[in-house]
Enzyme design. Sequence first.
Site, PDB file in Angstrom:
ATOM      1  N   CYS A  96      -3.614  -1.339  -2.212  1.00 13.13           N
ATOM      2  CA  CYS A  96      -3.937   0.061  -2.521  1.00 13.13           C
ATOM      3  C   CYS A  96      -4.846   0.149  -3.758  1.00 13.13           C
ATOM      4  O   CYS A  96      -4.507  -0.392  -4.816  1.00 13.13           O
ATOM      5  CB  CYS A  96      -2.629   0.801  -2.779  1.00 13.13           C
ATOM      6  SG  CYS A  96      -2.840   2.499  -3.260  1.00 13.13           S
TER       7      CYS A  96
ATOM      8  N   ASP B 294       0.859  -1.196   0.000  1.00 10.61           N
ATOM      9  CA  ASP B 294       0.000   0.000   0.000  1.00 10.61           C
ATOM     10  C   ASP B 294       0.887   1.237   0.000  1.00 10.61           C
ATOM     11  O   ASP B 294       2.102   1.149   0.203  1.00 10.61           O
ATOM     12  CB  ASP B 294      -0.912   0.009   1.236  1.00 10.61           C
ATOM     13  CG  ASP B 294      -1.878   1.187   1.204  1.00 10.61           C
ATOM     14  OD1 ASP B 294      -2.417   1.483   0.120  1.00 10.61           O
ATOM     15  OD2 ASP B 294      -2.073   1.838   2.247  1.00 10.61           O
ATOM     16  N   SER B 295       0.250   2.385  -0.215  1.00 10.01           N
ATOM     17  CA  SER B 295       1.007   3.633  -0.223  1.00 10.01           C
ATOM     18  C   SER B 295       1.508   4.024   1.173  1.00 10.01           C
ATOM     19  O   SER B 295       2.427   4.816   1.290  1.00 10.01           O
ATOM     20  CB  SER B 295       0.127   4.754  -0.771  1.00 10.01           C
ATOM     21  OG  SER B 295      -1.061   4.834  -0.025  1.00 10.01           O
TER      22      SER B 295
ATOM     23  N   CYS C 293     -10.828   2.594  -0.809  1.00 10.69           N
ATOM     24  CA  CYS C 293      -9.529   3.098  -0.347  1.00 10.69           C
ATOM     25  C   CYS C 293      -9.163   2.364   0.926  1.00 10.69           C
ATOM     26  O   CYS C 293     -10.025   2.138   1.788  1.00 10.69           O
ATOM     27  CB  CYS C 293      -9.627   4.599  -0.085  1.00 10.69           C
ATOM     28  SG  CYS C 293      -8.132   5.284   0.658  1.00 10.69           S
TER      29      CYS C 293
ATOM     30  N   GLU D 179      -5.043   9.127   8.047  1.00 14.11           N
ATOM     31  CA  GLU D 179      -3.601   9.067   8.357  1.00 14.11           C
ATOM     32  C   GLU D 179      -3.300   9.932   9.574  1.00 14.11           C
ATOM     33  O   GLU D 179      -2.414   9.639  10.359  1.00 14.11           O
ATOM     34  CB  GLU D 179      -2.773   9.601   7.170  1.00 14.11           C
ATOM     35  CG  GLU D 179      -2.628   8.656   6.004  1.00 14.11           C
ATOM     36  CD  GLU D 179      -1.567   7.576   6.215  1.00 14.11           C
ATOM     37  OE1 GLU D 179      -0.571   7.827   6.907  1.00 14.11           O
ATOM     38  OE2 GLU D 179      -1.756   6.476   5.672  1.00 14.11           O
TER      39      GLU D 179
ATOM     40  N   HIS E  53      -7.735   3.194   3.505  1.00 15.53           N
ATOM     41  CA  HIS E  53      -7.862   3.919   4.775  1.00 15.53           C
ATOM     42  C   HIS E  53      -9.292   3.952   5.313  1.00 15.53           C
ATOM     43  O   HIS E  53      -9.511   4.170   6.495  1.00 15.53           O
ATOM     44  CB  HIS E  53      -7.393   5.360   4.592  1.00 15.53           C
ATOM     45  CG  HIS E  53      -5.931   5.488   4.357  1.00 15.53           C
ATOM     46  ND1 HIS E  53      -5.307   4.924   3.280  1.00 15.53           N
ATOM     47  CD2 HIS E  53      -4.977   6.103   5.078  1.00 15.53           C
ATOM     48  CE1 HIS E  53      -4.022   5.187   3.344  1.00 15.53           C
ATOM     49  NE2 HIS E  53      -3.790   5.909   4.413  1.00 15.53           N
TER      50      HIS E  53
HETATM   51  N1  DGL Z   1      -3.913   3.709  -0.191  1.00 12.25           N
HETATM   52  C1  DGL Z   1      -4.571   4.612  -1.099  1.00 12.25           C
HETATM   53  C2  DGL Z   1      -5.712   3.904  -1.810  1.00 12.25           C
HETATM   54  O1  DGL Z   1      -6.203   2.873  -1.377  1.00 12.25           O
HETATM   55  C3  DGL Z   1      -5.093   5.841  -0.419  1.00 12.25           C
HETATM   56  C4  DGL Z   1      -4.061   6.745   0.172  1.00 12.25           C
HETATM   57  C5  DGL Z   1      -3.234   7.467  -0.849  1.00 12.25           C
HETATM   58  O2  DGL Z   1      -3.753   8.362  -1.535  1.00 12.25           O
HETATM   59  O3  DGL Z   1      -2.068   7.106  -0.940  1.00 12.25           O
HETATM   60  O4  DGL Z   1      -6.143   4.379  -2.832  1.00 12.25           O
END
Ligand code: DGL
Length: 266
Positions: free
Chosen positions: A78, A15-16, A188, A156, A190
């Site tokens: 992600c 993930d990011s 997403c 976050e 998050h």
């Molecule tokens: N992890 C990203 C997603 O699921 C969201 C957070 C980001 O923008 O990096 O799209």
Amino acid sequence: MNKLIIGQKPIGIFDSGAGGLTIARAVKSLFPNQPIIYFGDSLHLPYGDKSEKVLSKLTSDVMTFFESQNVGLVLVACNSASSVLELVQDKMFFTFPIVDVISPVISLFKQSRKTNPKVLLVGTRKTIRSNIYQKKLPNDIQLHAVEAPLLAPLVEDGLAQTDISNAIVKHYVKPHSKNMYDYCILGCTHYPLLVRDFESALGKSCEVLDIPKLVAAYLKQRLDTAQNANKEYITDRYYCTDITEFLIKQSQVFFGQEIKLELVSL
Ligand code: DGL
């Protein structure tokens, strides 16, 4: 559907940032004996506002990292990175299978659900503008897609389930949406921490899908792992490209227990 045979090899999860730990937690609870290698690209967060070119480059770099780790499979947790995965796979060959986080949702909507459902999709700009859900979901679904760029940074920053998150979710979802939808896709990593905020904004008639659970169950259907109790267990690893005290604290919130983050460069 053919099973993906990964034996005792680790499952790579990407993930990011720390948000994908919501998915890692669900995977770990269904595969307690399978080692996982988590990769959070916290240095380059947010992915949701990156161009397709930059996001494809970051995603292929992470896959190259996983090549060096001898993983059995990579789960791209992600949504934003999942939206460029086909482009990446068109250009590069990887020795392990890759599962994206969107396929389990598509698979659910192809199998069991109400007829002609009204579905709300919420995600980052990148995910929504890629139209990936729109392209893959069955045609009879009445989909309304909303970009919610403030939500991932809000989570976050530790502000999920507060008056602020409640108000911002309501802002994106709009007051007339109460009891208007049958399902809500939280597109997403998050957003699982915002489930209560979405449930209160969308009303009882709307089922807010539990994406981490759905993804873990999808992997369970697809994976053939080794069931040998005497195997030598490889420890789980949690890598991030930048580590701060706050990220350490947040990783515990996302994963539900303390984990040791290790720094790695991309
Ligand atoms: N992890 C990203 C997603 O699921 C969201 C957070 C980001 O923008 O990096 O799209």
